[in-house]
Design a protein around this motif. Structure first.
Motif, PDB file in Angstrom:
ATOM      1  N   ASP A 158       3.803   5.193   6.143  1.00 32.39           N
ATOM      2  CA  ASP A 158       4.372   5.829   4.954  1.00 32.39           C
ATOM      3  C   ASP A 158       3.290   6.265   3.969  1.00 32.39           C
ATOM      4  N   TRP A 159       2.274   5.417   3.752  1.00 36.41           N
ATOM      5  CA  TRP A 159       1.232   5.791   2.791  1.00 36.41           C
ATOM      6  C   TRP A 159       0.540   7.081   3.213  1.00 36.41           C
ATOM      7  N   TRP A 160       0.352   7.272   4.515  1.00 35.35           N
ATOM      8  CA  TRP A 160      -0.293   8.474   5.023  1.00 35.35           C
ATOM      9  C   TRP A 160       0.561   9.702   4.729  1.00 35.35           C
ATOM     10  N   GLU A 188       0.824  -1.205   0.000  1.00 43.66           N
ATOM     11  CA  GLU A 188       0.000   0.000   0.000  1.00 43.66           C
ATOM     12  C   GLU A 188       0.864   1.264   0.000  1.00 43.66           C
ATOM     13  N   ASP A 189       1.977   1.243   0.728  1.00 39.02           N
ATOM     14  CA  ASP A 189       2.914   2.369   0.704  1.00 39.02           C
ATOM     15  C   ASP A 189       3.485   2.548  -0.700  1.00 39.02           C
ATOM     16  N   TYR A 229       2.243   1.561  -3.513  1.00 42.95           N
ATOM     17  CA  TYR A 229       1.220   1.994  -4.475  1.00 42.95           C
ATOM     18  C   TYR A 229       1.040   3.505  -4.408  1.00 42.95           C
ATOM     19  N   ALA A 230       0.970   4.037  -3.190  1.00 44.95           N
ATOM     20  CA  ALA A 230       0.763   5.470  -3.025  1.00 44.95           C
ATOM     21  C   ALA A 230       1.924   6.267  -3.622  1.00 44.95           C
ATOM     22  N   ALA A 253      -5.337   1.601   4.949  1.00 43.26           N
ATOM     23  CA  ALA A 253      -4.608   0.742   4.017  1.00 43.26           C
ATOM     24  C   ALA A 253      -5.558  -0.122   3.189  1.00 43.26           C
ATOM     25  N   ILE A 271      -6.600   1.491  -0.061  1.00 46.90           N
ATOM     26  CA  ILE A 271      -5.533   1.462  -1.071  1.00 46.90           C
ATOM     27  C   ILE A 271      -5.459   0.090  -1.710  1.00 46.90           C
TER      28      ILE A 271
END
Length: 925
Positions: free
Chosen positions: A487-489, A122-123, A125-126, A509, A512
């Motif tokens: 990290d994604w945030w 998910e991280d 991907y973002a 997550a 995502i």
């Protein structure tokens, strides 16, 4: 381990008592399931998940020690700007503003992201979505470029897609397993345990190990091929020709499902007279390998960094794949080429386009239709229309000013990239550097203008994909400490501040993951290998409960299907014509630019109990006990030629940099080569960042650097003194030319040396920092250069230092044990320690105990256990040797029964076997 709730503020209340969470190990690409249990008092324990299909309850030494790595003492817990604490709003605003300003002034290719296989999918991907779809540049790459980019390139050339055909069961079902450039026993230990168990159950299973060094993996092999650096293409090209000559080709499979064989055979031709020189192998052992491969239907070829980390890595991959295509041994049980990845989510990064030359969902950035599809799905204002800069190129662009702002996430390139000193200089001169990490002090964070605190394993939530394409959940079981955030945030918040809020408005997550899964199914209908559209409809509860699942998982898949999934058994590939491609791989002699004294070949890699730059594994004394300082494996003939003493220090230098490490003289190393592990940093050693020595040459197809072969010169380091020290707290300053620092029970241990005469008192002050009122015991013979100190505070040992003109012969295990024991009265009080009567609690025996401490030997009552072999049960080499030579234990199983060594994670069994082989002859004599 229990986190101290008073040490740092926690973001939320603790989880309920005795909660067990299923999660996934954050180390290698095996992807083992872990049960993390938090007890009522906050103590965390870990165990292998018996229901996870990757490990079935097994863990290696690193995984078994995960609970011991959860401390917060070194964590980055709040954002910083210019080294000062800042709010999230200020830090994120500055990052978004500077990136936007740089793009406006210099274009989208003036910025870059450098990310990591430690990211969750998910991280990844973002980050990929922001860079390629909204900034509009391909300049996002990952440290996985250093790990498996050549496999990606080789797969795409042969299959038309980055597809790993097989699964772990194939290693257990094969009749011949060929390991190439893979120290499976140390780098993928649980997979090695599965292979070991298969061989124990079926002794007729043959194993060939192709590696320049005799490693722990070699102990399981029926045939060890100590190949010369750069010899892999020649070996597998010759194997291809041999298979064709002896009638092992699957003519029907080739005709129906492949193209390009004739030109590939022509390019592969190499005469038998040339083959030994090209491979460094004897013709007889080559013939044995060829006969076994030709005569065995069920063959799996497992390859890893020794293949990938090469300037000809992609050709090596294709040379291996060619042999499997020729014989039709692909995609069926017990058959196929198998790339095992080094990082926990290298595969997940490949799925979402984490490499500079990829789009998301295994789509190609060079495919206009794919670009349109992804841009439409994302509703993005733009899309990158060409590959970005790969890792080594990226930092070259930082150095020459093309990249003016870079965001580094979850990785430490100042240690891990080749020509690492040049990387450090590039970042030092870069106008704007952002680093997201969990650790405050690294070689890379020291160069950041903005630091962002990230969530660590145990706190973050998402998915990872292992080497057999199995997606598993990594679940948080600890609250976020301080102001750390996923990290994604962080990426989504920067994107929002750059004006892209609608596209990055995820609430977790799970959202995502659903988007990622839906994109994989867009316009797919089986035309692309990566399809997890069947998971796109998961709600948050379904995502939370997601069991390990192997892709593909199309919408038409059956729920609960756990059968092993393989590709290509039907002969259908993902090329335009649906056929696999043989790829010509002519042998090209390795040209390292040797000469002018650079006459040795440097090979780098990993050791059993450490991971990457040790920011996690280095926190536990259990894992540092096996190998506590950097070393160089060198053959005895080379050591004699170069004047290098066993256990002396050596300087290894290339045209790019140098390092100083301990010499390990061993005939397990190939003559003319030297092996140095890559884990040590500026925080753990004075000059052991070995990738500063490695040349930045890369594979022209994959962009992966040749971390396994650099021309170097090796020479003794002229030390006038050596030392060993322990300290209850981390030393402040170490006044020594050479030092290596590691955690130890009770504190820290340090190996030391210097070229100039030592000021022993000054060195002691920096290492131990005695205070007024401390008791300092001294033994000094200045004429002989011998100095020994022990420092006690309130009756407790807080440090000791041993110096001499040669490597100091003290029992490390004994001295560390005294530091761990702490209370000096326990040294001589039989009622408290349970020690022998000769250690009775009298002033005389207490004084004797302290003298033994200065001597560095525990005496007969406390024999030197030696260097730790079994990290799980703290069993030293001398203890195992004593059991073997006494006749009490003359097999690995018997050692386990007597000492427990090797009975938990099993990572040390190969080493125990070597000890038995070396010493049981003493009993026979």
């Amino acid at each position: 381990m229990k986190r101290d709730p008073d040490a740092f503020p926690l973001a939320s209340d603790p989880l309920p008592a005795s909660t067990t969470v299923r999660t996934t190990c954050p180390y290698c690409g095996v992807g083992c399931g872990v049960l993390a249990t938090t007890s009522a008092d906050g103590v965390v324990s870990v165990a292998g998940d018996p229901e996870h299909p990757a490990n079935f309850g097994r863990l290696c030494s690193k995984g078994a020690a995960l609970a011991e790595t959860l401390s917060l003492d070194d964590r980055l817990l709040h954002p910083e700007i210019g080294g000062a604490r800042a709010s999230w709003d200020d830090a994120l605003g500055l990052v978004a503003g500077r990136f936007a300003e740089t793009i406006a002034a210099h274009g989208p290719d003036s910025v870059a992201f450098y990310v990591s296989g430690q990211f969750l999918t998910e991280d990844y991907y973002a980050a990929n979505k922001l860079m390629k779809g909204f900034i509009g540049s391909g300049n996002i790459d990952t440290n996985s470029r250093l790990c498996m980019a050549s496999s990606v390139a080789g797969h795409k050339r042969a299959f038309g897609s980055d597809t790993v055909p097989g699964c772990y069961e194939d290693l257990e079902e094969a009749d011949l397993v060929v390991l190439v450039g893979s120290n499976l026993a140390w780098c993928h230990p649980v997979l090695f345990q599965r292979l070991s168990a298969a061989k124990a159950a079926r002794p007729e299973l043959r194993i060939v190990n192709i590696d320049p060094r005799r490693t722990a993996t070699s102990e399981l092999a029926d045939l060890q091929l100590a190949i010369a650096p750069g010899g892999d293409v020649a070996l597998f090209s010759a194997l291809l020709c041999h298979l064709a000559d002896v009638g092992a080709a699957d003519i029907r499979f080739i005709a129906r499902h492949t193209n390009g064989l004739a030109e590939t055979i022509d390019a592969a031709a190499i005469s038998p007279d040339e083959l030994p020189a090209a491979t460094g192998l004897a013709l007889a052992e080559i013939e044995t390998f060829f006969d076994w491969f030709a005569g065995t239907a069920k063959v799996v070829t497992v390859y890893s960094q020794g293949v990938n980390q090469s300037v000809t890595g992609t050709d090596k991959v294709n040379a291996i794949i060619n042999c499997h295509l020729l014989t039709g041994r692909i995609g069926r049980p017990g058959m196929g080429p198998f790339s095992v990845t080094g990082q926990p989510n290298a595969m997940g990064g490949r799925e979402v386009g984490g490499l500079a030359n990829q789009l998301a969902a295994h789509m190609d950035i060079g495919d206009a239709a794919a670009r349109e599809r992804v841009q439409r799905f994302w509703q993005a204002p733009t899309i990158a229309d060409r590959p970005g800069l790969k890792a080594v190129e990226m930092f070259e662009a930082v150095a020459d000013g093309r990249i003016k702002a870079i965001w580094i996430m979850a990785t430490n390139p100042v240690v891990s990239l080749p020509d690492a000193d040049a990387v450090r200089a590039a970042l030092a001169a870069c106008p704007f550097v952002v680093v997201s990490d969990v650790v405050r002090e690294t070689d890379t964070t020291a160069l950041a203008h903005v630091l962002l605190p990230a969530a660590a394993w145990g706190e973050k939530d998402g998915t990872v994909t292992n080497s057999e394409r199995r997606i598993s959940r990594q679940r948080g079981f600890l609250p976020l400490p301080g102001e750390a955030r996923p990290d994604w945030w962080q990426i989504a918040e920067v994107a929002r501040r750059m004006g892209f809020a609608d596209a990055f408005g995820w609430d977790g997550a799970g959202a995502i993951f659903r988007e990622h899964a839906a994109l994989s199914a867009a316009d797919n209908q089986g035309s692309r290998d990566f399809d997890i559209g069947g998971l796109a409809g998961l709600d948050d509860a379904g995502y939370d409960d997601l069991a390990p699942v192997q892709w593909p998982v199309p919408v038409t898949s059956q729920p609960g299907d756990t059968a092993p999934k393989r590709f290509f058994a039907d002969g259908r590939f993902f090329t335009p014509d649906g056929k696999a491609r043989f790829v010509p791989t002519p042998h090209r002699p390795l040209d390292l630019g040797a000469g002018n004294g650079f006459d040795m070949v440097l090979n780098t890699g990993r050791i059993r109990d450490q991971w990457h730059t040790m920011t996690r594994t280095g926190k536990t004394a259990r894992l540092t006990a096996h190998i506590a300082e950097p070393f160089a494996e060198i053959h005895p003939a080379d050591a004699a030629r170069l004047g290098i003493d066993a256990a002396g220090l050596v300087r290894i230098a290339s045209r790019h940099g140098s390092a100083v490490v301990r010499a390990l003289v061993t005939d397990r190393q190939r003559p003319g080569a030297v092996f140095v592990p890559m884990h040590w940093t500026g925080q753990t050693a004075s000059a052991a960042r070995i990738d500063a020595v490695v040349a930045p040459a890369t594979d022209p197809v994959s962009g992966q650097p040749g971390l396994k072969a650099t021309a170097v010169r090796v020479a003794p380091f002229a030390a006038s003194w050596y030392g060993f020290a322990v300290a209850a707290t981390r030393p402040g300053t170490i006044a020594a030319d050479y030092w290596a620092l590691a955690r130890a029970r009770g504190g820290f241990r340090v190996e030391l040396a210097g070229a100039a005469p030592v000021d022993a008192e000054q060195l002691l002050a920096g290492l131990v920092a005695p205070e007024p009122g401390d008791e300092v015991l001294r033994y000094q013979d200045a004429a002989a250069g011998i100095h020994r100190f022990a420092v006690f505070r309130a009756g407790r040992l807080i440090g000791a230092l041993f110096l001499g003109p040669r490597p100091v012969a003290v029992s490390r295990s004994y001295v560390i044990g005294e530091l761990a024991r702490g209370d000096a009265t326990a040294i001589c009080d039989v009622s408290r320690s349970g020690e022998d009567a000769d250690r009775a609690s009298s002033r005389e025996s207490g004084a004797g105990a302290r003298l033994r401490l200065l001597a560095g030997r525990g005496g007969a009552a406390e024999p030197d256990t030696g260097a730790v072999v079994c990290s799980c049960f703290d069993v030293g080499v001398n203890t195992i040797v004593a059991a073997v030579t006494s006749g009490a234990a003359i097999s690995v199983a018997a050692v386990g029964a007597a000492l427990k060594a090797g009975t938990n994670c099993g990572s040390c069994r190969s080493e125990i076997g070597r000890i038995i082989d070396a010493h049981r002859v003493q009993k026979a004599g």
